[in-house]
Enzyme design. Structure first.
Site, PDB file in Angstrom:
ATOM      1  N   GLU A 244      -6.473   6.542  -1.179  1.00 59.34           N
ATOM      2  CA  GLU A 244      -6.367   5.376  -0.293  1.00 59.34           C
ATOM      3  C   GLU A 244      -6.919   4.131  -0.987  1.00 59.34           C
ATOM      4  O   GLU A 244      -6.390   3.030  -0.835  1.00 59.34           O
ATOM      5  CB  GLU A 244      -7.108   5.627   1.029  1.00 59.34           C
ATOM      6  CG  GLU A 244      -6.507   6.706   1.905  1.00 59.34           C
ATOM      7  CD  GLU A 244      -5.038   6.489   2.239  1.00 59.34           C
ATOM      8  OE1 GLU A 244      -4.588   5.320   2.281  1.00 59.34           O
ATOM      9  OE2 GLU A 244      -4.321   7.479   2.447  1.00 59.34           O
TER      10      GLU A 244
ATOM     11  N   HIS B 228       0.823   4.220  -2.893  1.00 62.45           N
ATOM     12  CA  HIS B 228       1.054   5.672  -2.900  1.00 62.45           C
ATOM     13  C   HIS B 228       2.284   6.056  -3.723  1.00 62.45           C
ATOM     14  O   HIS B 228       2.384   7.184  -4.199  1.00 62.45           O
ATOM     15  CB  HIS B 228       1.212   6.187  -1.465  1.00 62.45           C
ATOM     16  CG  HIS B 228      -0.042   6.111  -0.654  1.00 62.45           C
ATOM     17  ND1 HIS B 228      -1.269   6.499  -1.145  1.00 62.45           N
ATOM     18  CD2 HIS B 228      -0.257   5.687   0.630  1.00 62.45           C
ATOM     19  CE1 HIS B 228      -2.186   6.322  -0.200  1.00 62.45           C
ATOM     20  NE2 HIS B 228      -1.606   5.835   0.873  1.00 62.45           N
TER      21      HIS B 228
ATOM     22  N   HIS C 136       0.840  -1.207   0.000  1.00 65.51           N
ATOM     23  CA  HIS C 136       0.000   0.000   0.000  1.00 65.51           C
ATOM     24  C   HIS C 136       0.875   1.257   0.000  1.00 65.51           C
ATOM     25  O   HIS C 136       0.678   2.172  -0.808  1.00 65.51           O
ATOM     26  CB  HIS C 136      -0.901  -0.052   1.244  1.00 65.51           C
ATOM     27  CG  HIS C 136      -1.700   1.177   1.525  1.00 65.51           C
ATOM     28  ND1 HIS C 136      -3.074   1.189   1.495  1.00 65.51           N
ATOM     29  CD2 HIS C 136      -1.339   2.441   1.876  1.00 65.51           C
ATOM     30  CE1 HIS C 136      -3.508   2.400   1.802  1.00 65.51           C
ATOM     31  NE2 HIS C 136      -2.468   3.178   2.049  1.00 65.51           N
ATOM     32  N   GLU C 137       1.850   1.306   0.917  1.00 65.02           N
ATOM     33  CA  GLU C 137       2.657   2.524   1.059  1.00 65.02           C
ATOM     34  C   GLU C 137       3.659   2.684  -0.087  1.00 65.02           C
ATOM     35  O   GLU C 137       3.765   3.753  -0.685  1.00 65.02           O
ATOM     36  CB  GLU C 137       3.399   2.528   2.406  1.00 65.02           C
ATOM     37  CG  GLU C 137       2.512   2.467   3.638  1.00 65.02           C
ATOM     38  CD  GLU C 137       1.587   3.665   3.808  1.00 65.02           C
ATOM     39  OE1 GLU C 137       1.742   4.677   3.100  1.00 65.02           O
ATOM     40  OE2 GLU C 137       0.669   3.579   4.647  1.00 65.02           O
TER      41      GLU C 137
END
Length: 757
Positions: A528, A475, A470-471
């Site tokens: 997100e 992103h 995710h990070e």
């Protein structure tokens, strides 16, 4: 095993959970989970210089975190000041004796401690996760007796009575406009004066864009001008106010403007005395910096908070990105925009943490594989950054996280221009993951019995994988198509084709436009959702699972539990939806609901959500995921959805992005899921988010000591009472004076409490 109710598509209506249930949204239960953040071993391994650096950074963060009270609600600073006075005069055990003598039951006193701990944890009286107000779960008259008869009231009767008169009503009030944070009729916010609407927010954003000013460190106050036109004050957070300062790039911006028929005035000095303390402690930390990157980073942060300059904060963030693999990691400033109803103003936060070397080694391997894994994402190469800027990715044990809440992982800075050209850093907060996301079997809702043991065993490891993906690759991926101020494009207009339309690129970001300013109210949640979807998509890749040490049957279980956790979270997300305003109150949870909708739409029995009746006779539900269809049905559906998300983001297509995202985010009672009705079931069975007790550091001679506290509401209160031993009364005075100076802008506290002005 529970069975669905027979013969009804939407049998579980709102009535099923009506009555007292409605109020449980607005209280924190007495049995709320409380955990202590353990960083003892990581702190022990620091040198004395590193400890001093961590100590002064922590002090700066804690002082700055107090600004969140002023960013949350008109009454929050007064509530904080009242609680601080109470517990400074009597610790929770001493106050308990007085409370019981005043006629409170043990349960009522515990409810008050939980409320106080909640205010400290959230830095205000609204939940940081969900933006819902919470009120004390005991009669107001009883609490009043405890407060007015307390040691604090005997020592300073006028001040304590004045504080209670100012915030007592609002502390308990659940009027419709006060139940949630929001703008205008949607709720309460102190980022904007009470008379501002979404139209005012949009106009102000256009004004800020026209002056190349960031909204991150601003608030907006609206008054009627003498000529009848609206007059807006854009107030920047800074130590300096109107004092002339010839060397600052900010000075030329501090003036009056005419813009689209309205008056605008740019001022500064918001939170000045609080930021003064932040700056003082950053100066002290600078003496113990490990290298020139850290020194220059802190110098720019000091400049930013002194002058009100986001450009200086960006410069500091550049040095921060360049400071690779520090032993003590930190970041501080006006960072996340989740709680601004418009989505562009940053809440203050500051964290200090130490590197966890074992887990960081796995993340380093993931970073080394990132360029290869980025090619697996379902969009053309032209939609990916021209060069992957290898970031730092570390697992950290948090020493201090000041602000309204503690996340599991962070990808920062949030400045698009830096992320696209200079890079970013990823951190996974290991000791937060270890305590915040554990679940007891008996409290595990909405899963089949046969899934529960598997879920408990693999939830932690699968979440490590998801946070990492995710990070770093969520992103950290994707390109924004931009035309700069000179008219030059960062993509080839002739050759780049939109894979959704087969045509050339029709839209992009103009100079001064950012992702947050353009997509505003949906920007946080949409991003997100994109990052969560990347995590689900790439966790299917064998190389990823191997990096984290999983293969064979274990790897398959990690995949299954990661996907199962996401679809369950999509159902749990309904707690954070407000039917009255058709609005979502939490960006991550809205994102997870959208993913649930996408996977339900994929059909073929991949995911089902079924209303049932629980063994207690009350409404319940079951989420099922067919693990054999994750790759054959789930992956293609996610691939299509992810590509659309990225293309719309890259091209700055706000209309297309809104249509897609808001379509999936709509909550209706359409069968077969009947989500509006299921929301009542979710509220009926929700578990309160845990409170986290953090340690303090204290300087004794030249040595820094770590002070730890028990995992209880009383322990959390003690940690805050001891956090500001030297200047607690001064800070309470600062907070109430700042709140009183602006009280006219809201219908809340309108007069200074006696003895507080």
């Amino acid at each position: 095993m529970e069975e669905p109710e027979a013969g009804s598509e939407c049998a579980i209506g709102a009535a099923a959970a009506a009555g007292p249930m409605a109020d449980t949204q607005y209280i924190l239960p007495n049995d709320i989970g409380v955990s202590s953040l353990d960083c003892r071993e990581a702190f022990r391994l620091l040198s004395s210089t590193e400890r001093l650096y961590a100590h002064y950074l922590s002090r700066a963060a804690w002082y700055g975190g107090l600004a969140v009270l002023l960013q949350t609600s008109p009454e929050a600073p007064y509530i904080y000041a009242l609680l601080s006075r109470l517990f400074r005069a009597q610790d929770p055990d001493q106050l308990r004796q007085h409370a019981l003598a005043e006629g409170l039951t043990e349960e009522e006193y515990q409810a008050f401690l939980v409320y106080a701990a909640g205010v400290y944890s959230n830095m205000g009286n609204y939940k940081s996760f969900g933006d819902t107000k919470f009120v004390p779960n005991l009669p107001k008259e009883k609490l009043e007796r405890v407060i007015l008869g307390s040691e604090a009231a005997q020592q300073h009767p006028e001040e304590v009575r004045g504080l209670w008169q100012t915030c007592g009503e609002l502390m308990f009030s659940l009027e419709s406009g006060l139940r949630h944070l929001g703008l205008g009729k949607e709720g309460i916010t102190t980022y904007f004066s009470g008379n501002c609407t979404m139209e005012d927010a949009k106009l102000a954003q256009d004004f800020l864009d026209s002056q190349n000013l960031s909204a991150y460190n601003t608030r907006l106050f609206k008054e009627a001008g003498r000529d009848g036109k609206p007059s807006y004050e854009v107030r920047l957070a800074s130590v300096l106010g109107t004092e002339p300062n010839l060397d600052s790039e900010m000075t030329s911006k501090l003036k009056s403007y005419e813009f689209q028929g309205s008056h605008f005035r740019v001022t500064r000095g918001d939170y000045a005395p609080i930021l003064q303390k932040v700056v003082e402690h950053l100066e002290k930390a600078k003496a113990y910096a490990a290298n020139s990157h850290q020194e220059q980073m802190l110098a720019q942060y000091i400049e930013s908070f002194t002058q009100g300059s986001i450009e200086a904060h960006k410069k500091g963030s550049r040095f921060w990105i360049q400071d690779k693999g520090p032993i003590v990691e930190s970041y501080i400033g006006f960072i996340e925009s989740y709680r601004d109803p418009f989505g562009s103003r940053g809440e203050f936060e500051g964290f200090v943490a130490m590197v966890n070397k074992a887990m960081s080694a796995k993340f380093e391997w993931l970073v080394a594989s990132a360029e290869q894994l980025l090619k697996e994402l379902p969009w053309p190469p032209a939609f990916e950054k021209d060069k992957f800027l290898t970031p730092d990715f570390t697992s950290l044990d948090v020493l201090t996280f000041a602000g309204s809440g503690i996340p599991a992982g962070i990808n920062i800075p949030n400045y698009d221009d830096l992320r696209q050209t200079e890079g970013f850093k990823n951190v996974s907060l290991g000791n937060v993951l270890a305590v915040a996301y554990t679940t007891q079997r008996e409290k595990l809702t909405f899963l089949e019995e046969e899934d529960k043991d598997l879920y408990i065993r693999w939830k932690g490891p699968s979440f490590d994988v998801q946070v990492g993906l995710h990070e770093l690759l969520g992103h950290g991926s994707g390109k924004l198509f931009v035309q700069d101020e000179k008219g030059a494009f960062n993509f080839d207009q002739e050759t780049v084709i939109n894979p959704e339309t087969g045509e050339q690129i029709q839209s992009w970001y103009r100079s001064g436009e950012t992702w947050d300013s353009k997509f505003s109210t949906i920007a946080s949640s949409y991003e997100e959702c994109r990052a969560e979807s990347v995590g689900l998509y790439l966790c299917l890749h064998p190389q990823v699972l191997e990096i984290f040490g999983f293969e064979g049957a274990d790897a398959e279980d990690v995949i299954y539990v990661n996907w199962l956790n996401m679809v369950r979270a999509g159902l749990l997300a309904l707690e954070f939806y407000t039917p009255e305003t058709s609005s979502w109150r939490q960006a991550h949870m809205q994102a997870r609901f959208v993913i649930l909708r996408v996977l339900l739409e994929a059909g073929e029995g991949l995911v089902t959500v079924t209303p049932t009746t629980g063994s207690d006779g009350r409404p319940d539900a079951r989420v099922r995921l067919d693990r054999d269809k994750i790759r054959t049905v789930g992956k293609p559906a996610l691939e299509r959805f992810l590509r659309r998300l990225q293309v719309l983001k890259s091209t700055g297509d706000v209309a297309g992005g809104r249509a897609l995202y808001e379509g999936y985010a709509a909550v209706t009672d359409a069968p077969p899921e009947c989500f509006l009705s299921l929301r009542d079931t979710v509220l009926l069975r929700k578990e309160a988010r845990k409170l986290i007790v953090q340690p303090n550091t204290r300087l004794e001679g030249s040595e820094v000591q770590l002070l730890e506290y028990e995992a209880s509401a009383a322990g959390l209160i003690r940690s805050f009472s001891e956090r500001f031993l030297e200047d607690g009364p001064e800070l309470e005075k600062i907070l109430t004076q700042l709140a009183t100076a602006d009280a006219q802008f809201w219908k809340g506290p309108s007069e200074a409490p006696s003895g507080q002005a």
